[in-house]
Design an enzyme around this catalytic site. Structure first.
Site, PDB file in Angstrom:
ATOM      1  N   HIS A 113       0.858  -1.180   0.000  1.00  0.00           N
ATOM      2  CA  HIS A 113       0.000   0.000   0.000  1.00  0.00           C
ATOM      3  C   HIS A 113       0.895   1.231   0.000  1.00  0.00           C
ATOM      4  O   HIS A 113       1.957   1.240   0.620  1.00  0.00           O
ATOM      5  CB  HIS A 113      -0.882   0.020   1.254  1.00  0.00           C
ATOM      6  N   VAL A 116       0.214   9.190  -1.053  1.00  0.00           N
ATOM      7  CA  VAL A 116       0.788  10.521  -0.840  1.00  0.00           C
ATOM      8  C   VAL A 116      -0.319  11.531  -1.108  1.00  0.00           C
ATOM      9  O   VAL A 116      -1.088  11.379  -2.050  1.00  0.00           O
ATOM     10  CB  VAL A 116       2.022  10.792  -1.722  1.00  0.00           C
TER      11      VAL A 116
END
Length: 304
Positions: A113, A116
């Site tokens: 995973h 940002v």
């Protein structure tokens, strides 16, 4: 969180970087899979903004891979988002991000995973993000590679950030109702603006750019490894923990649903197949038991 610095954020630059990052990751994963199976779904939301979700289903290597870009906005945040930040109440807001979850077909390849993101409301803004790894069969050199890549990504911004972000990741990706971590961690940070806009943005880019060097070598090493049906069933069982975390504890999932986000894109993180077994206990001394006993414990992997 520190007070918001006065430098105005360049939202357009953040959006351009994030769209480019989505393109780069999709291209690399399609090449690793040996297919061009990403479906692109452009969407908008009535409250404002939209996004571009890309999904690979039933690939040769990736059973499901979702990489989503979103840029959404609204007039005011839901109460759940302002309960601990009353200074955000009533402010117009916008949020940009790339979020991805990769569910491999082979149980020897970990799930990964990454996320940002950037958020602003009036004169308040911050960055967040990170990446974490969820192996089904633990391999010490993979964990070391993952964490050393994470440490190198944030090293230019100060020696204190990696241990701080690693602990944050260990603490965040933890299933409180199970008393166990989701995986072996990595990096996690949120509400981050302490370096000013330019350096904070550079930090977010460094984390986003480090994801492929951290993950792709692990995929390449294990994707063709033979596996048994018992190992596959253990992978499906451990995926249940992933689902539990995302639906019960993950703030991004809850924020997306409560702010009127697009449900299909928010829940793209869920694996296509999963199982739950009542009170499952692995055979002592087995590779399955070793995962829990040796790998699902906070460890200083970067110095292993």
């Amino acid at each position: 969180m520190s007070a918001s610095p006065s430098t105005p954020p360049d939202v357009a630059a953040v959006g351009a970087y994030l769209r480019g990052l989505q393109d780069e990751i999709c291209t690399a994963l399609a090449a690793e899979d040996g297919s061009e199976k990403f479906r692109t779904d452009e969407w908008t939301r009535p409250e404002g903004g939209g996004g571009r979700t890309r999904i690979m289903a039933e690939g040769g290597v990736f059973e499901k891979a979702g990489i989503a870009f979103s840029h959404v906005r609204g007039e005011k945040l839901p109460p759940s988002a302002t309960a601990h930040r009353p200074d955000l109440a009533g402010k117009p807001w916008e949020a940009l991000g790339v979020s991805l979850v990769i569910h491999p077909r082979n149980p020897h390849v970990p799930t990964s995973h990454a996320n940002v993101r950037f958020f602003c409301a009036g004169d308040i803004w911050w960055f967040g993000g990170g990446f974490d790894l969820t192996p089904y069969y633990g391999v010490e050199e993979d964990c070391t590679h993952w964490h050393r890549t994470a440490r190198a990504a944030v090293a230019p911004f100060g020696d204190a950030l990696y241990p701080r972000f690693k602990k944050w990741c260990d603490d965040y990706f933890f299933l409180k109702h199970r008393g166990e971590p989701r995986g072996i961690g990595g990096l996690f940070f949120d509400d981050f603006n302490e370096l000013g806009f330019d350096r904070s943005f550079a930090l977010m880019r460094a984390v986003g750019d480090a994801y492929l060097p951290a993950y792709r070598p692990i995929v390449a090493k294990w994707k063709a490894t033979p596996h048994t049906d018992a190992q596959r069933q253990f992978q499906l069982y451990r995926r249940g923990r992933y689902v539990e975390f995302n639906l019960v504890w993950d703030r991004g999932t809850l924020f997306g649903l409560q702010s009127g986000g697009r449900t299909e894109s928010i829940l793209m993180s869920l694996p296509p197949l999963v199982r739950w077994d009542y009170d499952f206990r692995p055979v002592p001394g087995s590779a399955e038991a070793r995962l829990h006993d040796m790998f699902l414990k906070p460890r200083n992997w970067a110095d292993a």
